[in-house]
Scaffold this motif. Structure first.
Motif, mmCIF file in Angstrom:
data_model
loop_
_atom_site.group_PDB
_atom_site.id
_atom_site.type_symbol
_atom_site.label_atom_id
_atom_site.label_comp_id
_atom_site.label_asym_id
_atom_site.label_seq_id
_atom_site.Cartn_x
_atom_site.Cartn_y
_atom_site.Cartn_z
ATOM 1 N N ALA A 147 0.767 -1.224 0.028
ATOM 2 C CA ALA A 147 0.100 -0.148 0.012
ATOM 3 C C ALA A 147 0.665 1.369 -0.146
ATOM 4 N N ARG A 148 0.265 2.386 -0.130
ATOM 5 C CA ARG A 148 1.263 3.590 -0.161
ATOM 6 C C ARG A 148 0.855 4.432 0.759
ATOM 7 N N GLU A 149 0.044 4.072 1.771
ATOM 8 C CA GLU A 149 -0.483 5.184 2.849
ATOM 9 C C GLU A 149 -0.566 4.338 4.122
ATOM 10 N N PRO A 150 -0.568 4.945 5.347
ATOM 11 C CA PRO A 150 -0.220 6.344 5.465
ATOM 12 C C PRO A 150 1.192 6.454 5.336
ATOM 13 N N THR A 151 1.433 7.693 5.173
ATOM 14 C CA THR A 151 2.892 8.105 5.001
ATOM 15 C C THR A 151 3.273 8.648 6.435
ATOM 16 N N LEU A 152 3.980 7.986 7.162
ATOM 17 C CA LEU A 152 4.372 8.554 8.424
ATOM 18 C C LEU A 152 5.797 8.738 8.631
ATOM 19 N N PRO A 153 6.290 9.692 9.584
ATOM 20 C CA PRO A 153 7.736 9.633 9.763
ATOM 21 C C PRO A 153 8.247 8.161 10.488
ATOM 22 N N HIS A 154 9.495 7.771 9.762
ATOM 23 C CA HIS A 154 9.952 6.531 10.048
ATOM 24 C C HIS A 154 9.075 5.223 9.918
ATOM 25 N N VAL A 155 8.585 5.641 9.022
ATOM 26 C CA VAL A 155 7.501 4.652 8.370
ATOM 27 C C VAL A 155 7.936 4.163 6.901
ATOM 28 N N ASP A 156 8.583 2.749 6.509
ATOM 29 C CA ASP A 156 8.963 2.677 5.311
ATOM 30 C C ASP A 156 7.667 2.082 4.546
ATOM 31 N N VAL A 157 7.760 2.231 3.228
ATOM 32 C CA VAL A 157 6.489 1.891 2.387
ATOM 33 C C VAL A 157 7.336 0.904 1.413
ATOM 34 N N VAL A 158 6.721 -0.221 1.302
ATOM 35 C CA VAL A 158 7.129 -1.152 0.108
ATOM 36 C C VAL A 158 6.041 -1.446 -0.645
ATOM 37 N N ALA A 159 5.946 -1.371 -2.116
ATOM 38 C CA ALA A 159 4.716 -1.844 -2.644
ATOM 39 C C ALA A 159 5.323 -1.781 -4.213
ATOM 40 N N GLY A 160 4.421 -2.437 -4.882
ATOM 41 C CA GLY A 160 4.386 -2.399 -6.182
ATOM 42 C C GLY A 160 4.338 -1.097 -6.934
#
Lengths: 334, 334
Positions: A147-160
């Motif tokens: 997924a692309r959210e939520p975008t939070l500080p210190h949270v990585d995002v891994v997605a297609g």
DNA sequence: GACCAGTTTTGGACCGTTCCAGAACGTACG
DNA sequence: CGTACGTTCTGGAACGGTCCAAAACTGGTC
């Protein structure tokens, strides 16, 4: 009749509990004969370490919590598989919790996980926005996967890479000769990215006027309804790009009900390459997000973040591929 | 920067840690003003009890482990839902583990759960026979849900009544006028029961000679192959009862590939009423096992068994119903 | 035999709760 | 006023591990 403790083992082996602990954690500093004795005692008593005691003392649980949005939508299975394999290799166990199952009960899963003091948290898929998750992410290393959210500080995002995926699908349809193409749009940032990319590609080919978009809701039902709307336009599209496989199946049903043959009269492309798309009877052309890889990389991100919680948040995108199956072909006129 | 403990809360509220514990566990024996003070301190500090410490001291975890066979096969989702709701009402949390995901890693999940000291274990679906499960079941209250095996002392079994379910399906086909009927058989006791019941009903109607059985393997692929074999017989069946929805979807594909229209040329019945069967495009006639109910009852069994571990093992069967959808009709000749 | 440097082994403090026995504090009664 | 009894609150001992500092062994050297 209680399960044996480390002290029982120690007594049986004729050593101190500290030595047992040493042996169990694989220390080199132990004479072979003592090691044997301890292991034999463990075996005889059927001793199993108590995870609660261990994590209380070690102040970590070697456990990561995985928040699922909804088990009914099967796209995440591969992702979980990748996640699990990498975590397992690093001595971490994985606990699953289904948000959908529990939300009805009004329970907050992040709460369960914080009480459990999990070493990390993985949010799989687009979850409903939640203050609790935000708060939890501030306390414990967290990664968003698929997924692309939520975008939070210190949270990585891994997605297609949704932009690329939607582009591949759209260009495939255009290359087949389709010009009037519809899109079933999904929710959230992922939905917006796919839609936007679809429209961008259409514009690049001067086809923006022939574009139609209807909102779905990720379910089959939503896809069905959106497709009915798309196909009831005066000039109907010859192809539809669905937000995901589930809504693509809905589209398939809508087409059938309106007497259209797929792919002869209507081409369809799904997204996620779930096992539903692989069912021979459906055999959907679909975008493969390399979910297994997403899972593995998400696990790696989490491991890195556990090692260094302060590192800046990363966004990792995997490269999707198009899986061409039975629901796309040139439009009937050609 | 560590998470606050009960002592921090006590200090802040100006009381002893014991009083905090009392308040947190909802004791009546506390004066309202102190209670307020404690709750306020909890709020201000963002205190969350440490599950490990609690379960170490209480010697129970308020957690039950759920062993899944394979998440890819979606029949268990409803069951889990029922399970979860009942367990949650009784203050138990549920941890999921997928055997399929982990077996590849050679990890034994019952081991994880015994180390975690779960208060109970639920095996969902037919699992590969395992010595570990047998051993675990001797230690911790265990219930088998949605399967009929293994049968172990002090292990309850909760499942749909497979004999009745297969009977409903078979009688439905016969009532429609089918006489030559095939069956895709499944594994294990469940497979045997469904098959046996199918054959019994056929015999009752004097149709045993017109019966054909081919072995599937619960997957779509297996259903496809079994159906190809069934349909390549010189006198081919006009209806097929599949062991489960997945193999029924395989049967659908096989029929299509051989140029048969479903249900005009071939009627099909699935089993489990999974969401796959509910996909409008498939719309399988199928047997509904009341999985939600199976889940709830399994949870109840587990609760009863936790209360009294020595009670004799029970077998609870739910009453299935037939869900008639689009894949059955009278045979073409009629 | 005393001393030293390693290598093994051990006792005990600690992790954050629960729970129990008893302390402290009313309050009512003889 | 002393006593008995409820109610409310508290200190400390578990629970079953880890980890550290120190003790107990080695074997070799002078």
């Amino acid at each position: 009749m209680r399960p044996p403790t480390i002290r029982d083992v120690a007594e049986r082996a004729g050593v101190s509990k500290s030595l047992v602990s040493l042996v169990l954690r694989g220390s080199e500093q132990v004479r072979p004969e003592k090691r044997e004795a301890v292991l034999a005692a463990v075996e005889e008593l059927g001793y199993r370490p108590n995870a609660a005691a261990r994590s209380l003392s070690e102040r970590r649980t070697r456990t990561v919590g995985v928040l699922l949005h909804d088990m009914r939508n099967p796209w995440f299975v591969e992702l979980l598989d990748g996640l699990n394999s990498r975590l397992h290799d690093n001595g971490l166990r994985m606990l699953l919790a289904d948000g959908h199952l529990n939300r009805r009960l009004g329970e907050d899963l992040t709460r369960t996980f914080t009480e459990l003091r999990v070493d990390g948290l993985i949010a799989v898929g687009t979850l409903p926005p939640s203050e609790a998750l935000r708060a939890a992410a501030a306390q414990v290393p967290t990664v968003v996967a698929g997924a692309r959210e939520p975008t939070l500080p210190h949270v990585d995002v891994v997605a297609g890479d949704d932009q690329l995926g939607a582009r591949l699908a759209t260009e495939h349809l255009i290359a087949l000769g389709h010009r009037r193409i519809g899109h079933i749009a999904g929710d959230g940032v992922v939905g917006a990215l796919r839609r936007h990319s679809f429209e961008t590609v259409m514009r690049e080919h001067g086809l923006l006027d022939l574009t139609a978009v209807e909102r779905g809701d990720l379910t089959e039902e939503g896809g069905y309804r959106a497709t009915v709307r798309l196909l009831s336009a005066p000039e109907r599209p010859t192809a539809v790009l669905a937000f995901n496989d589930m809504s693509c199946v809905g589209a398939l049903s809508a087409a059938e009900e309106l007497g259209l043959r797929v792919p002869r009269d209507l081409s369809l492309v799904g997204y996620d390459n779930t096992y539903v798309s692989r069912l021979r009877h459906l055999w959907l052309t679909t975008v493969d997000n390399a979910s297994h890889d997403v899972g593995r990389r998400a696990a790696q991100c989490l491991l890195d973040r556990i090692a260094d919680p302060a590192r800046p948040a990363q966004v990792v995108l995997t490269t999707p591929t198009l899986e061409i199956r039975g629901t796309t072909s040139p439009p009937a006129g050609r």
